[in-house]
Design an enzyme around this catalytic site. Structure first.
Site, PDB file in Angstrom:
ATOM      1  N   SER A 129       0.851  -1.193   0.000  1.00 23.98           N
ATOM      2  CA  SER A 129       0.000   0.000   0.000  1.00 23.98           C
ATOM      3  C   SER A 129       0.879   1.231   0.000  1.00 23.98           C
ATOM      4  CB  SER A 129      -0.906   0.010   1.233  1.00 23.98           C
ATOM      5  OG  SER A 129      -1.624   1.236   1.318  1.00 23.98           O
ATOM      6  N   TYR A 142      -1.937  -0.206  10.208  1.00 27.70           N
ATOM      7  CA  TYR A 142      -2.023  -0.629   8.799  1.00 27.70           C
ATOM      8  C   TYR A 142      -0.752  -0.218   8.071  1.00 27.70           C
ATOM      9  CZ  TYR A 142      -3.834  -1.277   4.068  1.00 27.70           C
ATOM     10  OH  TYR A 142      -4.008  -1.690   2.767  1.00 27.70           O
TER      11      TYR A 142
END
Length: 267
Positions: A129, A142
Site C-alpha cells: 500500500s 495498517y
C-alpha cells in the site's frame, strides 16, 4: 502451456479483479478465500486458505501442486484494514493485523518457495500500500504492516536471486473496494480525547475509498509487471497525488512532509 497463478484474497476487491483479468489472458488462476462460496467463479478456481493458519496454507498449496505440478506466480493480496488511535486499539487487534497483513504473506511465500526453487523459476508479487511508505494518522498499524512487507521484500529479493525467483511490491493507493466495510474500526468513544478528530479522519478515509480508482487499473498494472524479466523492487499504482506523495516523502524534510499530511487530514 498456461502459467499457473496463485492469488490470496481473491474473492473480492483488488484480488478478484486481478484474478478475473488474468483468467481472460490465458493464465490458469487459483484464488484463495477463507470460505469459498464456489469452486470456480469467472475463471478463478478457488482454494480454501486462511493466511493466519500455517496448516491451512500448506494444505492449499499441496492441493494446487497436486493439480498443476507448479506455481509460476504468487500474488500476495489477502489483507485487512484497521483504523483507530494508536493508543486505543486493543492489543489483540494489533496482533491480528500483523498476523494477516505481514506474517500471512510470509507463510504463503515460505510454503511456495520450495516448489518455485524446484522449478528453477518463479515470480512473487506482494500487494502492499502507498500507506506503507508513511505513517498515517489513525491508520498507524495498517501503515506498519504494509511498510514491514515492503522492507521484507527487499531482503527476500537478494536472498532469492541465486534461484531465479523474482519478487516485487505493488503499492496501490485508494481503490473503490469493500475494504472499508471489512476493516476493524476502533469505536469512536465519546469520552476519548481523540473523539472529534478521529471521527473526522474516519469520514475522510471512507470518502477516499468511495472515490477511489477502479480495481481493474491494478489488474492491468500487475499483468504488465508479471511480464517483466527484471522487475523493479517497488511499484506504485494510483492517482498522481498519491504516487507523488511517496516521492515527496523521500526528498522533503520530515517536518515539512508531516505538515502536508496534517493539512491533508485536516488535523
Amino acid at each position: 502451456m498456461q502459467n499457473v497463478v496463485l492469488i490470496t484474497g481473491a474473492s473480492s476487491g483488488i484480488g478478484k479483479s486481478i484474478g478475473e483479468y488474468l483468467a481472460k489472458h490465458n493464465y490458469k488462476v487459483y484464488g484463495t478465500s477463507r470460505q469459498p462460496k464456489q469452486d470456480e467463479i469467472n475463471g478463478i478456481h478457488f482454494l480454501k486458505l486462511d493466511v493466519t493458519n500455517t496448516e491451512s496454507v500448506k494444505s492449499a498449496v499441496d492441493i494446487l501442486i497436486k493439480k498443476e505440478g507448479r506455481i509460476d506466480f504468487l500474488i500476495n493480496n489477502a489483507g485487512v484494514g484497521i483504523t483507530g488511535p494508536m493508543e486505543e486499539i486493543p492489543e489483540e487487534e494489533q496482533k491480528n493485523i500483523f498476523e494477516t497483513n505481514y506474517f500471512g504473506p510470509l507463510r504463503v511465500i515460505n510454503t511456495v518457495l520450495p516448489h518455485m526453487r524446484s522449478n528453477k523459476e518463479g515470480f512473487i508479487i506482494n500487494i502492499t500500500s502507498i500507506a506503507g511508505h508513511m505513517g498515517l494518522p489513525f491508520r498507524g498499524f495498517y501503515s506498519a504492516t504494509k511498510g514491514a512487507l515492503e522492507l521484507t521484500t527487499e531482503a527476500y529479493r537478494m536472498e532469492l536471486k541465486a534461484f531465479n525467483i523474482k519478487m516485487c511490491n505493488v503499492a496501490p493507493g485508494d481503490f473503490a473496494t469493500n475494504i472499508a466495510t471489512g476493516r476493524y474500526h476502533a469505536p469512536i468513544q465519546k469520552n476519548s480525547p481523540y473523539n472529534e478528530v478521529y471521527e473526522k479522519s474516519l469520514k475522510l478515509m471512507d470518502e477516499h475509498v468511495d472515490h477511489g480508482k477502479d480495481p481493474s487499473l491494478m489488474a492491468k498494472s500487475v499483468h504488465v509487471i508479471m511480464q517483466k524479466s527484471n522487475p523493479k523492487i517497488h511499484y506504485k499504482v494510483g492517482d498522481f497525488t498519491q504516487k507523488i506523495s511517496v516521492f515527496l516523502k523521500h526528498i522533503l524534510p520530515d517536518k515539512v512532509f508531516e505538515k502536508m499530511l496534517l493539512k491533508h487530514y485536516k488535523l
